[in-house]
Design a protein around this motif. Structure first.
Motif, short mmCIF file in Angstrom:
data_model
loop_
_atom_site.label_atom_id
_atom_site.label_comp_id
_atom_site.label_asym_id
_atom_site.label_seq_id
_atom_site.Cartn_x
_atom_site.Cartn_y
_atom_site.Cartn_z
N VAL A 73 0.73 -1.14 0.04
CA VAL A 73 -0.13 -0.03 -0.21
C VAL A 73 0.85 1.29 -0.06
N LEU A 74 0.29 2.34 -0.23
CA LEU A 74 1.11 3.69 -0.21
C LEU A 74 1.08 4.25 1.27
N ASP A 75 2.21 4.62 1.52
CA ASP A 75 2.51 5.07 3.05
C ASP A 75 3.17 6.33 2.93
N SER A 76 2.62 7.43 3.42
CA SER A 76 3.60 8.61 3.26
C SER A 76 4.18 8.98 4.78
N THR A 77 3.87 8.27 5.63
CA THR A 77 4.04 8.49 7.01
C THR A 77 5.59 8.22 7.32
N ILE A 78 6.33 7.26 6.54
CA ILE A 78 7.56 7.10 6.82
C ILE A 78 8.91 8.11 6.70
N PHE A 79 8.63 8.63 5.17
CA PHE A 79 9.54 9.74 4.94
C PHE A 79 8.75 11.07 4.72
N GLY A 80 7.37 11.13 4.82
CA GLY A 80 6.85 12.12 4.87
C GLY A 80 6.34 12.29 3.21
N LYS A 81 6.67 11.46 2.45
CA LYS A 81 6.14 11.33 1.09
C LYS A 81 5.63 9.86 0.86
N PRO A 82 4.70 9.81 -0.12
CA PRO A 82 4.18 8.37 -0.53
C PRO A 82 5.31 7.27 -1.03
N TYR A 83 5.44 6.19 -0.67
CA TYR A 83 6.24 5.08 -1.06
C TYR A 83 5.38 3.94 -0.78
N PHE A 84 5.47 2.78 -1.90
CA PHE A 84 4.79 1.68 -1.58
C PHE A 84 5.59 0.95 -0.73
N VAL A 85 4.75 0.36 0.41
CA VAL A 85 5.53 -0.35 1.49
C VAL A 85 4.49 -1.70 1.74
N ILE A 86 5.30 -2.78 2.45
CA ILE A 86 4.78 -3.94 2.69
C ILE A 86 4.98 -4.20 4.09
N GLY A 87 4.22 -4.97 5.04
CA GLY A 87 4.57 -5.02 6.27
C GLY A 87 4.39 -6.28 6.76
N TYR A 88 5.29 -6.94 7.51
CA TYR A 88 4.99 -8.36 8.15
C TYR A 88 5.15 -8.34 9.61
N PRO A 89 4.34 -9.09 10.32
CA PRO A 89 4.66 -9.31 11.74
C PRO A 89 5.94 -10.01 12.33
N ILE A 90 6.82 -9.77 12.86
CA ILE A 90 7.63 -10.70 13.39
C ILE A 90 8.10 -10.60 14.84
#
Length: 221
Positions: A73-90
């Motif tokens: 999904v698009l997430d703009s919270t990491i760098f302050g601008k939108p990038y596609f990211v994916i997240g996994y629980p570990i």
């Protein structure tokens, strides 16, 4: 569930493993509790600084809360601008953590057929609802709800995930709302010149400045 050592050596070993299958020039971040504890930027992201604290609307926050994988999904919270990211629980040394893969800006996710229905929960009942019947979707108290035929249903999807998986007649108008444009009755301005959408059932939804251009472009006004 992947379990690794929380030491720097353990995280570096994790990075080496991941490099065999993640896209070239993708970056890796690991979050635990309320902060990012590890960040390995690719060449493309070297000029960007990752935020120290986890944003409550980020993919990392969602993974930590739900302990579920979050699709691309698009997430703009990491760098302050939108990038596609994916997240996994570990797990890191028996602690909940989130592994975040940040894709290069050239990355385009594979287009899939948009959802034709959402399955909603009411108490102990699950009901598949055609998306054409859904008037709007709301994020409230860290949960996602959708509304259809004057009924409220709970779904496990986040608004970020639904944004990219719903048909084109759905539009994000606020950090808390996605709506079906076919249920719009009218659009007005309040006394502060902010746009307000009234749905055919009388529900009023605010339009934030962040999303007004998307709405104007879609409805051509």
């Amino acid at each position: 569930m992947l379990c690794v050592d929380i030491s720097n050596e353990g995280l570096e070993q994790l990075k080496i493993i991941l490099e065999d299958w993640i896209p070239k020039n993708a970056s890796i971040a690991v979050a635990s509790e309320d902060s990012y504890i590890y960040y390995s930027p690719s060449i493309e992201h070297l000029h960007l600084t990752i935020e120290d604290k986890i944003h409550p609307e980020s993919v990392a926050s969602h993974v930590l809360q739900t302990r579920m994988k979050t699709g691309i999904v698009l997430d703009s919270t990491i760098f302050g601008k939108p990038y596609f990211v994916i997240g996994y629980p570990i797990y890191l040394s028996q602690k909940n953590a989130a592994l975040i893969i940040i894709f290069p800006s050239s990355y385009t996710p594979e287009k899939k057929e948009p959802y034709k229905f959402l399955t909603g929960k009411q108490e102990d009942l699950w009901t598949p609802v055609p998306v054409e019947e859904i008037s709007h979707i709301e994020s409230l108290q860290k949960r996602t709800w959708f509304y259809a035929n004057d009924e409220q249903f709970k779904t496990n999807y986040t608004l970020k995930e639904l944004q990219t998986k719903l048909p084109e007649f759905f539009v994000r108008v606020h950090r808390s709302y996605i709506l079906n444009i076919y249920f719009i009755k009218n659009i007005t301005k309040d006394i502060t010149t902010n746009f307000i959408i009234q749905l055919k059932n009388g529900t009023e939804l605010p339009v934030s400045q962040s999303y007004i251009n998307d709405l104007r472009r879609l409805l051509e006004f």
